[in-house]
Write a protein that holds these residues in place. Structure first.
Motif, PDB file in Angstrom:
ATOM      1  N   ALA A  97       9.854 -16.413  38.453  1.00  0.00           N
ATOM      2  CA  ALA A  97       9.491 -16.330  39.691  1.00  0.00           C
ATOM      3  C   ALA A  97       8.593 -17.559  39.842  1.00  0.00           C
ATOM      4  O   ALA A  97       7.453 -17.713  39.021  1.00  0.00           O
ATOM      5  CB  ALA A  97       8.674 -15.058  39.857  1.00  0.00           C
ATOM      6  N   GLY A  98       8.390 -18.210  40.968  1.00  0.00           N
ATOM      7  CA  GLY A  98       7.432 -19.162  41.241  1.00  0.00           C
ATOM      8  C   GLY A  98       7.830 -20.518  41.125  1.00  0.00           C
ATOM      9  O   GLY A  98       7.477 -21.528  41.396  1.00  0.00           O
ATOM     10  N   THR A  99       9.107 -20.628  40.693  1.00  0.00           N
ATOM     11  CA  THR A  99       9.912 -21.882  40.320  1.00  0.00           C
ATOM     12  C   THR A  99      10.115 -22.498  41.659  1.00  0.00           C
ATOM     13  O   THR A  99      10.591 -21.790  42.620  1.00  0.00           O
ATOM     14  CB  THR A  99      11.058 -21.772  39.372  1.00  0.00           C
ATOM     15  N   ALA A 100      10.026 -23.846  41.680  1.00  0.00           N
ATOM     16  CA  ALA A 100      10.480 -24.672  42.851  1.00  0.00           C
ATOM     17  C   ALA A 100      12.192 -25.293  42.628  1.00  0.00           C
ATOM     18  O   ALA A 100      12.696 -25.948  43.443  1.00  0.00           O
ATOM     19  CB  ALA A 100       9.707 -25.860  43.257  1.00  0.00           C
ATOM     20  N   ALA A 101      12.730 -24.895  41.435  1.00  0.00           N
ATOM     21  CA  ALA A 101      13.941 -25.464  40.934  1.00  0.00           C
ATOM     22  C   ALA A 101      15.255 -25.049  41.883  1.00  0.00           C
ATOM     23  O   ALA A 101      15.155 -23.871  42.209  1.00  0.00           O
ATOM     24  CB  ALA A 101      14.309 -25.470  39.465  1.00  0.00           C
ATOM     25  N   ASP A 102      15.853 -25.863  42.276  1.00  0.00           N
ATOM     26  CA  ASP A 102      17.547 -25.384  42.878  1.00  0.00           C
ATOM     27  C   ASP A 102      18.339 -26.204  42.171  1.00  0.00           C
ATOM     28  O   ASP A 102      18.932 -27.336  42.663  1.00  0.00           O
ATOM     29  CB  ASP A 102      17.108 -25.883  44.281  1.00  0.00           C
ATOM     30  N   PRO A 103      18.775 -25.538  40.927  1.00  0.00           N
ATOM     31  CA  PRO A 103      19.856 -26.307  40.056  1.00  0.00           C
ATOM     32  C   PRO A 103      21.255 -26.265  40.884  1.00  0.00           C
ATOM     33  O   PRO A 103      21.519 -25.183  41.521  1.00  0.00           O
ATOM     34  CB  PRO A 103      19.939 -25.509  38.813  1.00  0.00           C
ATOM     35  N   VAL A 104      22.153 -27.190  40.567  1.00  0.00           N
ATOM     36  CA  VAL A 104      23.468 -26.912  40.853  1.00  0.00           C
ATOM     37  C   VAL A 104      24.229 -26.109  40.095  1.00  0.00           C
ATOM     38  O   VAL A 104      24.107 -26.002  38.851  1.00  0.00           O
ATOM     39  CB  VAL A 104      24.020 -28.487  40.892  1.00  0.00           C
ATOM     40  N   ILE A 105      25.089 -25.182  40.763  1.00  0.00           N
ATOM     41  CA  ILE A 105      25.860 -24.284  39.769  1.00  0.00           C
ATOM     42  C   ILE A 105      27.220 -24.674  40.198  1.00  0.00           C
ATOM     43  O   ILE A 105      27.632 -24.360  41.418  1.00  0.00           O
ATOM     44  CB  ILE A 105      25.510 -23.061  40.276  1.00  0.00           C
ATOM     45  N   ALA A 143      26.282 -20.069  35.926  1.00  0.00           N
ATOM     46  CA  ALA A 143      25.172 -19.402  36.423  1.00  0.00           C
ATOM     47  C   ALA A 143      23.973 -19.613  35.993  1.00  0.00           C
ATOM     48  O   ALA A 143      23.658 -20.545  35.044  1.00  0.00           O
ATOM     49  CB  ALA A 143      25.771 -18.005  35.838  1.00  0.00           C
ATOM     50  N   ALA A 144      23.071 -19.253  36.651  1.00  0.00           N
ATOM     51  CA  ALA A 144      21.663 -19.480  36.503  1.00  0.00           C
ATOM     52  C   ALA A 144      20.933 -18.078  36.171  1.00  0.00           C
ATOM     53  O   ALA A 144      21.053 -17.131  36.901  1.00  0.00           O
ATOM     54  CB  ALA A 144      20.921 -20.213  37.410  1.00  0.00           C
ATOM     55  N   ARG A 145      20.075 -17.981  35.036  1.00  0.00           N
ATOM     56  CA  ARG A 145      19.397 -16.701  34.695  1.00  0.00           C
ATOM     57  C   ARG A 145      18.382 -16.422  35.610  1.00  0.00           C
ATOM     58  O   ARG A 145      17.541 -17.758  35.795  1.00  0.00           O
ATOM     59  CB  ARG A 145      18.977 -16.600  33.537  1.00  0.00           C
ATOM     60  N   ILE A 146      17.913 -15.714  36.393  1.00  0.00           N
ATOM     61  CA  ILE A 146      17.017 -15.563  37.454  1.00  0.00           C
ATOM     62  C   ILE A 146      16.075 -14.369  37.453  1.00  0.00           C
ATOM     63  O   ILE A 146      16.673 -13.337  37.093  1.00  0.00           O
ATOM     64  CB  ILE A 146      17.688 -15.730  38.709  1.00  0.00           C
ATOM     65  N   MET A 147      14.893 -14.370  37.644  1.00  0.00           N
ATOM     66  CA  MET A 147      13.831 -13.221  37.716  1.00  0.00           C
ATOM     67  C   MET A 147      13.736 -12.746  39.338  1.00  0.00           C
ATOM     68  O   MET A 147      13.885 -13.558  39.945  1.00  0.00           O
ATOM     69  CB  MET A 147      12.761 -13.431  37.114  1.00  0.00           C
ATOM     70  N   THR A 148      13.258 -11.437  39.348  1.00  0.00           N
ATOM     71  CA  THR A 148      13.035 -11.102  40.747  1.00  0.00           C
ATOM     72  C   THR A 148      11.976 -11.916  41.575  1.00  0.00           C
ATOM     73  O   THR A 148      10.868 -12.463  40.964  1.00  0.00           O
ATOM     74  CB  THR A 148      12.511  -9.653  40.683  1.00  0.00           C
ATOM     75  N   GLY A 149      12.388 -12.165  42.635  1.00  0.00           N
ATOM     76  CA  GLY A 149      11.535 -13.212  43.622  1.00  0.00           C
ATOM     77  C   GLY A 149      11.805 -14.588  43.294  1.00  0.00           C
ATOM     78  O   GLY A 149      11.319 -15.393  44.415  1.00  0.00           O
ATOM     79  N   ALA A 150      12.461 -14.950  42.572  1.00  0.00           N
ATOM     80  CA  ALA A 150      12.619 -16.826  42.167  1.00  0.00           C
ATOM     81  C   ALA A 150      13.637 -16.790  43.444  1.00  0.00           C
ATOM     82  O   ALA A 150      14.625 -16.098  43.713  1.00  0.00           O
ATOM     83  CB  ALA A 150      13.311 -16.587  40.926  1.00  0.00           C
ATOM     84  N   PRO A 151      13.598 -18.096  43.901  1.00  0.00           N
ATOM     85  CA  PRO A 151      14.466 -18.737  44.940  1.00  0.00           C
ATOM     86  C   PRO A 151      15.746 -18.737  44.475  1.00  0.00           C
ATOM     87  O   PRO A 151      16.268 -19.254  43.207  1.00  0.00           O
ATOM     88  CB  PRO A 151      13.777 -20.019  45.334  1.00  0.00           C
TER      89      PRO A 151
END
Length: 419
Positions: A80-88, A93-101
């Motif tokens: 949460a709070g990251t600004a990253a927008d990785p290409v998938i 897949a991308a591991r992601i936390m609640t609230g992250a973009p």
């Protein structure tokens, strides 16, 4: 006698909304919002994950099951709070936390419970449909959407919404400046020993506390004897500092009623008999010269009866709506509920009854009973400790019988309520 509605209409006709202040949100709690507010941001501001898990392309996991799991490469970690927008790419897949973009290339979130929690590669044992566990940007509010209406009270929920929508400060109505004067030579300070004929001054605490609970800024609390000169001095000292002055006592027909004696001439304050019980003697008006400078708008003045229950009822019926109107509240009167009487009680002939009451919600519905064992009495101040509202019984009703449907008002402080 005049009707309650007539007296209340006179009060509200004088209660013009006060100017507004712009204050930090933290200082706005309990205040009335002075303007309609629209959202500055989309809510939520970006598409984000509703779960801890993995952002995926839904087509990559469409066939995943316990017996035929799908393995994907984990190419990013998104707290949460990251600004990253990785290409998938497909198979990633991308591991992601609640609230992250959510990455632009992902269209679903697989909860961590449906995976092995892998960090380099993840094994997924359940499919994820497009859009699942994703909160879309602006799904709650779009920029420019109405958020809070003028006249709403800034409770905790409203403040949270305002902060989320991009506001750090908000325009609110100025708090009415209120002073309380308790009159009566028999009054002594709470806790002081009593001589014969004396009583504790409970009205000062009662009315000042009610005023603060309903949005007022308390300017002063004064206790005076039945000497007119003493009351006149108190009024002169307060008139230029207040929006509202509330007096208790000295408004009836007795020989020692200084409020009526001092303020009746010139009819700046009119004294009426109102068809209600308790609270029949009422005074209301606005001070003008010589109390305030010529041409200045003087404070509103309420003259309430001195018996504590009468003062309590009078405040709730007349002063509280006035304070709300001064703050520009969208609703100034409390909604009435229907309740069934637990017991029967007497009512006054020809006057509307306002009875301090215990209001309960049970499996069978809402019930009401008198707060005082002796029923109605303007002096039964101890019963107020047991009252969480009041019953309103029309003047045409001769007696309330057990089981009758009665209109009631459940008390809620404006500090905690949104109107």
């Amino acid at each position: 006698m005049i009707e309650v509605e007539t007296q209340l209409a006179r009060v509200l006709a004088e209660a013009c909304p006060l100017p507004s202040d712009t204050v930090p949100l933290a200082a706005a709690h309990g205040r009335v919002i002075a303007e309609t507010v629209v959202s500055r941001y989309a809510l939520p501001p970006w598409t984000n994950s509703a779960m801890d898990g993995y952002a995926v392309r839904s087509e990559d996991v469409a066939s995943a099951s316990e017996t035929a799991p799908v393995s994907l490469e984990v190419i990013a970690d998104l707290p949460a709070g990251t600004a990253a927008d990785p290409v998938i790419l497909p198979g990633q897949a991308a591991r992601i936390m609640t609230g992250a973009p959510v990455p632009a290339d992902a269209d679903a979130i697989v909860p961590v419970e449906a995976t092995d929690g892998g960090e380099l590669r993840v094994t997924i044992t359940a499919p994820a449909a497009p859009g699942v566990h994703i909160r879309s940007a602006g799904e709650d509010r779009q920029p420019g959407d109405a958020l809070v209406s003028a006249g709403s009270r800034a409770g905790a929920e409203v403040l949270s919404a305002l902060a989320s929508a991009g506001f750090g400060r908000i325009k609110v109505a100025r708090r009415p400046r209120v002073a309380v004067i308790a009159t009566g030579s028999e009054l002594v300070a709470p806790g002081e020993p009593l001589d014969r004929g004396q009583i504790p001054d409970s009205n000062s605490l009662l009315i000042s506390s009610l005023a603060v609970e309903h949005g007022a800024e308390l300017v002063d609390v004064v206790r005076v004897s039945d000497e007119v000169a003493e009351l006149e001095t108190a009024l002169r000292g307060l008139a230029s500092r207040c929006d509202v002055i509330v007096l208790t006592g000295g408004v009836s027909m007795g020989a020692y009623d200084p409020v009526k004696e001092l303020l009746s001439p010139g009819e700046q304050v009119r004294f009426e008999k109102v068809a209600m019980q308790p609270g029949k003697p009422q005074g209301f008006g606005r001070l003008a010269a010589p109390w305030v400078d010529e041409g200045e708008l003087g404070p509103l003045v309420f003259g309430l009866p001195g018996n504590p229950v009468s003062a309590w009822v009078s405040f709730l019926v007349f002063v509280r709506p006035c304070l709300r109107a001064l703050q520009g509240a969208s609703t100034v009167e409390d909604p009435k509920l229907s309740a069934h009487a637990d017991v029967g009680w007497r009512t006054p002939p020809g006057r509307r009854q306002y009875l301090p009451a215990r209001i309960r919600t049970t499996d069978a519905g809402v019930t009401v009973s008198p707060a005082a064992a002796r029923g109605s009495g303007s002096h039964l101040v101890g019963s107020l400790a047991d009252a969480n509202g009041y019953a309103v019984v029309d003047a045409s009703i001769e007696r309330v019988q057990a089981g009758d449907v009665v209109q009631v008002v459940r008390l809620v402080s404006d500090v905690d309520a949104r109107l």
